[in-house]
Design an enzyme around this catalytic site. Sequence first.
Site, PDB file in Angstrom:
ATOM      1  N   SER A  37      36.069  51.863  50.759  1.00  0.00           N
ATOM      2  CA  SER A  37      35.451  51.078  51.684  1.00  0.00           C
ATOM      3  C   SER A  37      34.994  51.640  52.814  1.00  0.00           C
ATOM      4  O   SER A  37      35.799  52.512  53.100  1.00  0.00           O
ATOM      5  CB  SER A  37      36.322  49.769  52.160  1.00  0.00           C
ATOM      6  OG  SER A  37      35.989  49.130  53.022  1.00  0.00           O
ATOM      7  N   ASN A  44      39.029  50.082  40.385  1.00  0.00           N
ATOM      8  CA  ASN A  44      38.318  49.278  41.291  1.00  0.00           C
ATOM      9  C   ASN A  44      39.157  48.166  41.498  1.00  0.00           C
ATOM     10  O   ASN A  44      38.952  47.461  42.673  1.00  0.00           O
ATOM     11  CB  ASN A  44      37.310  48.648  40.373  1.00  0.00           C
ATOM     12  CG  ASN A  44      36.727  47.600  41.000  1.00  0.00           C
ATOM     13  OD1 ASN A  44      35.739  47.637  41.983  1.00  0.00           O
ATOM     14  ND2 ASN A  44      36.792  46.559  40.556  1.00  0.00           N
ATOM     15  N   ILE A  96      29.669  43.672  50.187  1.00  0.00           N
ATOM     16  CA  ILE A  96      28.849  43.157  48.913  1.00  0.00           C
ATOM     17  C   ILE A  96      29.173  41.642  48.767  1.00  0.00           C
ATOM     18  O   ILE A  96      30.145  40.923  49.183  1.00  0.00           O
ATOM     19  CB  ILE A  96      29.779  43.890  47.885  1.00  0.00           C
ATOM     20  CG1 ILE A  96      29.847  45.428  48.283  1.00  0.00           C
ATOM     21  CG2 ILE A  96      29.020  43.798  46.362  1.00  0.00           C
ATOM     22  CD1 ILE A  96      30.898  45.853  47.164  1.00  0.00           C
ATOM     23  N   ALA A 151      43.951  50.986  56.345  1.00  0.00           N
ATOM     24  CA  ALA A 151      44.788  52.207  56.036  1.00  0.00           C
ATOM     25  C   ALA A 151      44.617  52.416  54.331  1.00  0.00           C
ATOM     26  O   ALA A 151      45.006  53.623  54.033  1.00  0.00           O
ATOM     27  CB  ALA A 151      46.316  51.750  56.333  1.00  0.00           C
ATOM     28  N   SER A 152      44.848  51.358  53.519  1.00  0.00           N
ATOM     29  CA  SER A 152      44.644  51.450  52.179  1.00  0.00           C
ATOM     30  C   SER A 152      43.414  52.166  51.641  1.00  0.00           C
ATOM     31  O   SER A 152      43.820  52.963  50.665  1.00  0.00           O
ATOM     32  CB  SER A 152      45.177  50.153  51.517  1.00  0.00           C
ATOM     33  OG  SER A 152      44.084  49.525  51.537  1.00  0.00           O
ATOM     34  N   TYR A 158      44.379  47.140  55.363  1.00  0.00           N
ATOM     35  CA  TYR A 158      43.219  47.316  54.457  1.00  0.00           C
ATOM     36  C   TYR A 158      42.405  48.599  54.654  1.00  0.00           C
ATOM     37  O   TYR A 158      42.311  49.313  53.807  1.00  0.00           O
ATOM     38  CB  TYR A 158      42.233  46.112  54.454  1.00  0.00           C
ATOM     39  CG  TYR A 158      41.123  46.156  53.626  1.00  0.00           C
ATOM     40  CD1 TYR A 158      41.143  45.793  52.152  1.00  0.00           C
ATOM     41  CD2 TYR A 158      39.787  46.623  53.923  1.00  0.00           C
ATOM     42  CE1 TYR A 158      40.144  46.199  51.314  1.00  0.00           C
ATOM     43  CE2 TYR A 158      38.531  46.816  53.031  1.00  0.00           C
ATOM     44  CZ  TYR A 158      38.748  46.424  51.671  1.00  0.00           C
ATOM     45  OH  TYR A 158      37.955  46.816  51.028  1.00  0.00           O
ATOM     46  N   VAL A 199      48.064  46.501  38.177  1.00  0.00           N
ATOM     47  CA  VAL A 199      48.070  48.043  38.686  1.00  0.00           C
ATOM     48  C   VAL A 199      49.094  48.230  39.663  1.00  0.00           C
ATOM     49  O   VAL A 199      49.608  49.664  39.849  1.00  0.00           O
ATOM     50  CB  VAL A 199      46.763  48.435  39.236  1.00  0.00           C
ATOM     51  CG1 VAL A 199      45.458  48.304  38.132  1.00  0.00           C
ATOM     52  CG2 VAL A 199      46.489  47.733  40.481  1.00  0.00           C
TER      53      VAL A 199
END
Length: 298
Positions: free
Chosen positions: A175, A115, A222, A191-192, A189, A89
């Site tokens: 998240s 996802n 999870i 920020a994304s 992470y 992706v």
Amino acid sequence: MQILIINIINVYYGQFEGVVKTMSDIFNLQGKTALITGASQGLGASFAQLLASEGVTVILASRQIHKLNQIADNIKCSGGKAIVLPLDVSKKEQIKDSIAKILSEKIYIDILINNAGLSLLTPIFNNDSINELESDKAFEEMMYTNVLGTWFVSCIVANHMKENNIFGSIINIASVCGANKLRSNLTGYCASKAAVIQMTKAMVGELGTANIRVNCIVPGLINTPMTGERVGDNKTRKKIEDTIPLHFVSEPKDFDGALLYLASNNASRYVTGSCITVDGGVSWGGAYDYYLFKGVIY
């Protein structure tokens, strides 16, 4: 009591909707087609198996072809329909070519689940395990996969939906780290995933003109291959669970309800731009930084 409640809901929808008359109709996805990125493991694999069991043809997209083939075989053995789509992706041209090949076979995508994602540590200060160069590289990789990947796939599939008058549903996976649970060493992470949440909301206006809904699921911790090893032994897991208001770490199946709800145009036809948090209550608050320095990421 349960039968009474179901009858009341059935009467309600039968009176006001006309077409939707039963609970099974509300969540009926039979005959739909869904493209799922990051479908080789964890949530993506779980979503694929769930939707296939509901009569959806699932297009499994990932870089890990061997794992995709195994999942596709399992789905087919259970009577479902699955298509394997090799896909990175973070590479726009590859996305365009791969999806174009699928669409050339007269396949119409009704549901898109963004996802695919990476979770990597990006400390500001150098340490024994990660230096500045590695941290910068991790930050960049997450932006390409988590943010640009979601953007690239969404734009390509949304244009396909519009051109074919498909009342589509796009579901982005974010998240709690992108919402209100910011974490040390996880700036990239966080920020994304914050970008994914804001992207979801920002897309609403344009996509709405084409009758395309876009929503977001915001998970907490999870138990997946991405986090399983980091949770540790039973003693460590118990300490983690004690910090979660519902006192357990979620499994991929705990997201089935949210996914089916957002995927169904009958169940959520008036829902767009929403972010559904499924986190066991960790967004409520409390001190649970114990395991974050071990690299466990929501």
